[in-house]
Write an enzyme that holds these catalytic residues in place. Sequence first.
Site, PDB file in Angstrom:
ATOM      1  N   HIS A   1       0.834  -1.210   0.000  1.00 33.89           N
ATOM      2  CA  HIS A   1       0.000   0.000   0.000  1.00 33.89           C
ATOM      3  C   HIS A   1       0.871   1.264   0.000  1.00 33.89           C
ATOM      4  O   HIS A   1       0.869   2.033   0.981  1.00 33.89           O
ATOM      5  CB  HIS A   1      -0.902  -0.046   1.244  1.00 33.89           C
ATOM      6  CG  HIS A   1      -2.147   0.773   1.142  1.00 33.89           C
ATOM      7  ND1 HIS A   1      -2.138   2.148   1.163  1.00 33.89           N
ATOM      8  CD2 HIS A   1      -3.448   0.425   1.038  1.00 33.89           C
ATOM      9  CE1 HIS A   1      -3.377   2.600   1.085  1.00 33.89           C
ATOM     10  NE2 HIS A   1      -4.189   1.581   1.000  1.00 33.89           N
TER      11      HIS A   1
ATOM     12  N   GLU B   1      -0.455   1.144  -5.631  1.00 38.42           N
ATOM     13  CA  GLU B   1      -0.355  -0.039  -4.782  1.00 38.42           C
ATOM     14  C   GLU B   1      -0.351  -1.336  -5.594  1.00 38.42           C
ATOM     15  O   GLU B   1      -1.405  -1.817  -6.006  1.00 38.42           O
ATOM     16  CB  GLU B   1      -1.535  -0.056  -3.813  1.00 38.42           C
ATOM     17  CG  GLU B   1      -1.798   1.259  -3.112  1.00 38.42           C
ATOM     18  CD  GLU B   1      -3.183   1.333  -2.489  1.00 38.42           C
ATOM     19  OE1 GLU B   1      -3.831   0.277  -2.345  1.00 38.42           O
ATOM     20  OE2 GLU B   1      -3.638   2.449  -2.162  1.00 38.42           O
TER      21      GLU B   1
HETATM   22  O1  TA6 Z   1      -6.096   1.135  -1.129  1.00 36.14           O
HETATM   23  C1  TA6 Z   1      -7.262   1.882  -1.159  1.00 36.14           C
HETATM   24  C2  TA6 Z   1      -8.079   1.586   0.082  1.00 36.14           C
HETATM   25  O2  TA6 Z   1      -8.621   0.299   0.034  1.00 36.14           O
HETATM   26  C3  TA6 Z   1      -9.157   2.661   0.194  1.00 36.14           C
HETATM   27  O3  TA6 Z   1     -10.447   2.113  -0.044  1.00 36.14           O
HETATM   28  C4  TA6 Z   1      -8.994   3.182   1.620  1.00 36.14           C
HETATM   29  O4  TA6 Z   1      -9.764   2.415   2.510  1.00 36.14           O
HETATM   30  C5  TA6 Z   1      -7.498   2.970   1.808  1.00 36.14           C
HETATM   31  O5  TA6 Z   1      -7.273   1.684   1.269  1.00 36.14           O
HETATM   32  C6  TA6 Z   1      -6.997   3.159   3.212  1.00 36.14           C
HETATM   33  O6  TA6 Z   1      -7.468   2.143   4.034  1.00 36.14           O
HETATM   34  P1  TA6 Z   1      -7.036   2.208   5.597  1.00 36.14           P
HETATM   35  O7  TA6 Z   1      -7.604   0.947   6.205  1.00 36.14           O
HETATM   36  O8  TA6 Z   1      -5.536   2.250   5.629  1.00 36.14           O
HETATM   37  O9  TA6 Z   1      -7.625   3.474   6.140  1.00 36.14           O
END
Ligand code: TA6
Length: 298
Positions: free
Chosen positions: A167, A272
């Site tokens: 991520h 990501e």
């Molecule tokens: O990677 C995108 C995502 O899935 C978004 O939908 C948002 O939820 C982001 O990840 C961040 O998630 P988190 O659990 O780190 O707040």
Amino acid sequence: ASVTFSDDHSLVSAVLPTGESVSVLLHGATVLSWKDASGTEKLWLSTASALDGTKPVRGGIPLVFPFFGPPPPGLSLPQHGFARSARWEFLGKSTSESAGGVGVVDLSAKLDFGLSSAGLDAATREAWPFAFNLIYTVTLDRGSLTTSLVVSNDDEARPFDCQVLMHTYLRVADIAQTEITGLDGASYVDKVDGAATKTQSAAVTIAGETDRVYTPMASGAQVAVVEGGKKTFSVARDNLANVVVWNPWADKAKGMADFEPKDGYKNMLCVEPGAVSGWQTLEPGDAFEGAQTITYYS
Ligand code: TA6
């Protein structure tokens, strides 16, 4: 290359003789910082990130495993799984400063981290009862950073399904001057438009909350970040068929307590790499490996 531990032994850092550096927090084996030779930070990290393991880090490169997004029905685990919240162990480092061609010195520092089912707290192990082992390798080279994850099924008898994603929060100068190339023609799920499936045409620009799961046609297709017409990053994937593109924009940034400064969404772009559309089934003894190499162009 030198590798050091922080006082409380929660942060491992490596610095190359040419100045590039990387720092990895043992909570989640989260890369917090990646700097170029002049000390310029390449990743975005919220100033309100929890760094004590009480919450996943908001920024850097959190690791998503064993699933992406909300937990599958019936599984009481946090969003994006437990890997980014667990305490990993530092397995060791190897550095190389081999002389390349005439006067060219290949420099790199490789840091290995491990997490296994035995390292999980009881509640997590109960929720996800498979025997597994993760080896996460962070390799700092001049001009690039590679993160690689090997998932192995150490269970005696049971297969398990999993998803993996890195991520990555890239730092950008101005999101309004930023676009992503290399995704044209790719299909994507648009999570801010009812998970509709669409096809990307031309570069991706970000002018509001953006949350898309791309499946580029060629799994090896390089994705690039272009700022003000100049390529600043390229992201190469190995065995990771998807690329998620996310920017929370102003309202969602406001709604995240650990997202600071609030206008920080203008300086970050999540690109990501992952294997998240569908599941990897690992039979006992099987392993899955996925990696990204991020190259920066100064
Ligand atoms: O990677 C995108 C995502 O899935 C978004 O939908 C948002 O939820 C982001 O990840 C961040 O998630 P988190 O659990 O780190 O707040």
